[in-house]
Scaffold this active site. Structure first.
Site, mmCIF file in Angstrom:
data_model
loop_
_atom_site.group_PDB
_atom_site.id
_atom_site.type_symbol
_atom_site.label_atom_id
_atom_site.label_comp_id
_atom_site.label_asym_id
_atom_site.label_seq_id
_atom_site.Cartn_x
_atom_site.Cartn_y
_atom_site.Cartn_z
ATOM 1 C CG ASP A 338 -1.689 -1.223 1.411
ATOM 2 O OD1 ASP A 338 -2.300 -1.636 0.425
ATOM 3 O OD2 ASP A 338 -1.693 -1.779 2.516
ATOM 4 C CB SER A 363 1.379 6.308 2.992
ATOM 5 O OG SER A 363 0.416 5.590 3.692
ATOM 6 N NE ARG A 364 0.395 2.574 -4.216
ATOM 7 C CZ ARG A 364 0.841 1.402 -4.606
ATOM 8 N NH1 ARG A 364 0.126 0.336 -4.398
ATOM 9 N NH2 ARG A 364 2.002 1.301 -5.193
ATOM 10 C CB VAL A 365 -4.254 3.355 3.450
ATOM 11 C CG1 VAL A 365 -4.630 2.213 2.567
ATOM 12 C CG2 VAL A 365 -3.084 3.032 4.313
#
Ligand SMILES: Nc1ncnc2c1ncn2[C@@H]1O[C@H](COP(=O)(O)OP(=O)(O)OP(=O)(O)O)[C@@H](O)[C@H]1O
Ligand SMILES: [Mg+2]
Lengths: 505, 185
Positions: A338, A363-365
């Site tokens: 992620d 940071s994809r979340v």
């Protein structure tokens, strides 16, 4: 002419003669062995990745199930295994001990102790391979997992249940980031598992000593398959560590698993696959090397509250060669995780440590995994720092810059400086907020660059002695309300005046 | 090498050998018998593949099963063929080779096998008609195997080598069904 009935009865009588030797349900005979691999005849009905016993203390895993033999990888030394040796089924998949008995322990991937604290008195066991929780059982990542590293918590926030890759060349501080994160989990109710794959024993020992000194071993387990351990053990280590973490995940607790590093893991798997004569693909890795890591990292999750709300955070580490993140294994793992924290050797040598390349790290979340106050304070930080890097590179080429650009450069330099951080110097959230707020609002812009670190240290002390109420409110409310901001500004102005008189600038 | 190529190579060689000796018909029959017997006794294949049984034991074993009383002339070629397969570790492909040999013999005779599946037993006249039609289509002599499968409901489904001629009611209904369900959308 040959008659069917006669042939059949002749065959029957022949089979009877050999009946004894045909009964091979649970044992097999080694046909050939070497390089930690054995080909075994028999072992009827053996399961894929079942544990088999090769001799008193040596075990193996059934890896290749072929039409007339079983390919076994031996966990340990294959010295006392010979052609014709007996191999027994155990009828179970490889398991590891789990639970609190493992806290503070250093074990091998089978859960056997490597330290001098005696046997592991575990009450629970888990199979090393496990189907990850499905969509219905999960919920989005929402609680932050504080690393204690300013640059990461502010710009690349990690949440509980997230998978964040740490990637970079050798000696760029990858392990240090993971270690700082472990140390920062003290008192947070997060159980840490550090999986060392293919590393030098000396560095593992140093890490264990460091964790011990930091009193972080109390909530940490180390799973070690060092570089001189056979490839099967190195292959197994991440799955074993993950299984230990899952015990917490499925019991409503929180775990953090660090895989250091998955490049060596892929190499161990490549070795096994080639020895088992599976067809090689790109870079001689076997075709299922993507699945090797995807099935491992998919097991990191944040469960729904009805399921206990436990979490398993994974921090895989990948070592690149000369900064090449486009080679096979790095691209694979980048696409699974992620987000990634990209460490650069150039930055590291330029003294910018942690050497995070802000432009390539994400940071994809992120958003949901960050406390509100940090989001308010550091919202635009990543973007502006990435811009500053480009501007700085550009500015090197041109001699005269206009005043606005110069100001922007000074500001950026101060921000870079304040985000520098030594190892084992974890910064709690409130301090991070104060430092980044001060930097963002330009309080550092007229401080000499070499005084920024002193400024930071003294600021923390000043705030905590003279304005402890503000610090307290930040910790408690975790939101930058107008009143907090006003008092923060007041405190910062007061401190800066005092600082400037003391250091004369 | 791919299994199919291996099977074909072995089958072709042994067939040519049998032909040279003028025994292709007998040989094909023997192979047929043996492969049927082996299918009934799957353990026998295990035995021949078992690395714990020595080469000599396997040879003796093969000899034993082929020298049954009623045979006047021992099937020497078959025995050698079987021994070769065991020693080369190709015995697992035996049944595929048997099938291939069977096809080769049919080819030589100019015969084509076909399977006709129908819902009910066919009238002999109709069978004759069907055979004629297929012979005209393939320009070969047809040996028709008849099978009954009530789930077909009606019509006929013919397997001709690798080709499938499907005129069964079941398939028509199925495709109608999927068309209707698609139309709903
Ligand atoms: N933020 C930092 N400030 C100062 N020194 C650091 C920092 N981070 C790492 N170092 C130092 O850099 C060295 C290498 O760090 P580390 O072992 O974490 O790198 P690595 O990328 O894991 O290396 P390897 O490729 O050998 O695994 C260590 O001596 C460590 O103390
Ligand atoms: Mg390292």
């Amino acid at each position: 002419m040959l008659k069917p009935e006669e042939v059949t009865s002749a065959i029957k009588s022949e089979i009877q003669k050999f009946e004894k030797r045909l009964q091979m349900e649970s044992v097999g005979y080694v046909l050939q062995t070497g390089d930690g691999i054995a080909r075994v005849y028999g072992l009827d009905d053996v399961m894929a990745s079942e544990l088999v016993q090769c001799s008193d203390h040596t075990y193996g895993i059934a890896f290749n199930l072929e039409a007339n033999n079983v390919g076994i990888v031996i966990l340990g030394s294959d010295a006392d295994l010979k052609e014709g040796s007996l191999v027994r089924r155990t009828k179970r998949i490889v398991q590891v001990p789990t639970g609190n008995a493992l806290l503070g322990r250093i074990v091998n991937p089978l859960g056997e102790p490597l330290d001098s604290k005696g046997p592991v008195p575990a009450k629970t066991f888990r199979p090393v391979e496990c189907v990850p929780p499905n969509v219905v059982r999960r919920q989005p990542v929402k609680e932050p997992l504080q690393t204690g590293i300013k640059a990461i918590d502010s710009m690349i926030p990690i949440g509980r249940g997230q998978r964040e890759l740490i990637i970079g060349d050798r000696q760029t501080g990858k392990t240090s980031i993971a270690m700082d994160t472990i140390v920062n989990q003290k008192g947070q109710g997060v159980h840490c598992i550090y999986v060392a794959v293919g590393q030098k024993l000396s560095s593992v020992v140093a890490l264990a000593k460091m964790l011990e000194e930091q009193e972080a071993m109390e909530y940490t387990t180390m799973v070690v398959a060092s570089s001189e351990d056979p490839a099967p053990l190195q292959y197994l280590a991440p799955y074993a560590g993950c299984a230990m973490g899952e015990e917490y995940l499925y019991n409503g607790k929180h775990a953090l698993v660090i895989y250091d590093d998955l490049s060596k893991h892929a190499q161990a798997y490549r070795q096994l696959s080639l020895l088992l004569q599976r067809p090689p693909g790109r870079e001689a890795y076997p075709g299922d090397v993507f699945y090797l890591h995807s099935r491992l990292l998919e097991r990191a999750a944040k469960l729904r509250d009805e399921e206990g709300g436990g979490s398993l955070t994974a921090l895989p580490i990948i070592e690149t060669q000369a900064g090449d993140i486009a080679s096979y294994i790095p691209t694979n793992v980048i696409s699974i995780t992620d987000g990634q924290i990209y460490l650069e050797a150039d930055l590291f040598y330029a003294g910018i440590r942690p050497a995070i390349n802000v432009g390539l790290s994400v940071s994809r979340v992120g958003g949901n995994a960050q406390t509100k106050i940090m989001k308010q304070v550091a919202g635009m930080l990543r973007l502006s720092l990435a811009q500053h890097r480009e501007l700085a590179a550009f500015a090197q080429l041109s001699a005269d810059l206009d005043q606005a650009t110069k100001n922007q450069l000074t500001h950026g330099d101060r921000m870079v400086e304040i985000l520098k951080q030594d190892t084992l110097a974890c910064v709690p959230l409130e301090r991070q907020v104060i430092a980044i707020y001060a930097g963002n609002k330009g309080y550092l812009d007229d401080i000499r660059l070499d005084l920024v670190k002193t400024f930071e240290a003294e600021l923390y002390k000043f705030m905590e002695t003279k304005y402890s109420a503000v610090v307290h409110d930040i910790v408690k409310e975790k939101v930058l309300s107008e009143t907090i901001e006003k008092r923060l500004i007041e405190a910062l102005s007061a401190f800066k005046k005092e600082f400037l008189t003391r250091h004369g600038n | 090498m791919k299994p199919y190529q291996i099977v074909d190579r072995y089958a072709r060689s042994v067939f040519e050998l049998a032909e040279e000796q003028g025994k292709s018909e007998t040989f094909a029959h023997e192979i047929d018998v043996l492969s049927r017997a082996m299918r009934n006794q799957p353990k026998f294949l295990d035995l021949l593949e078992n690395p714990l049984v020595t080469r000599e034991e396997k040879r003796a074993l093969i000899k034993n099963i082929l020298t049954v009383e009623a045979v006047h002339e021992p099937p020497l070629l078959l025995e050698r063929f079987l021994t070769l397969l065991v020693e080369k570790g190709r015995i697992d492909l035996f049944s595929a080779m048997a099938r291939q040999l069977h096809n080769k013999l049919n080819e030589k005779r100019g015969v084509q096998e076909a399977t006709a599946v129908t819902a009910r037993r066919l009238d002999p006249n109709v069978v004759e008609l069907l055979k004629k039609a297929l012979e005209k289509m393939t320009a070969k002599k047809i040996v028709l195997n008849l099978q009954a499968d009530p789930s077909l409901l009606g019509g006929v489904r013919i397997c001709l080598g690798n080709r499938l001629l499907d005129g069964s009611l079941r398939t028509k209904l199925d495709s109608l069904d999927s068309q209707l369900t698609m139309a709903k959308v």
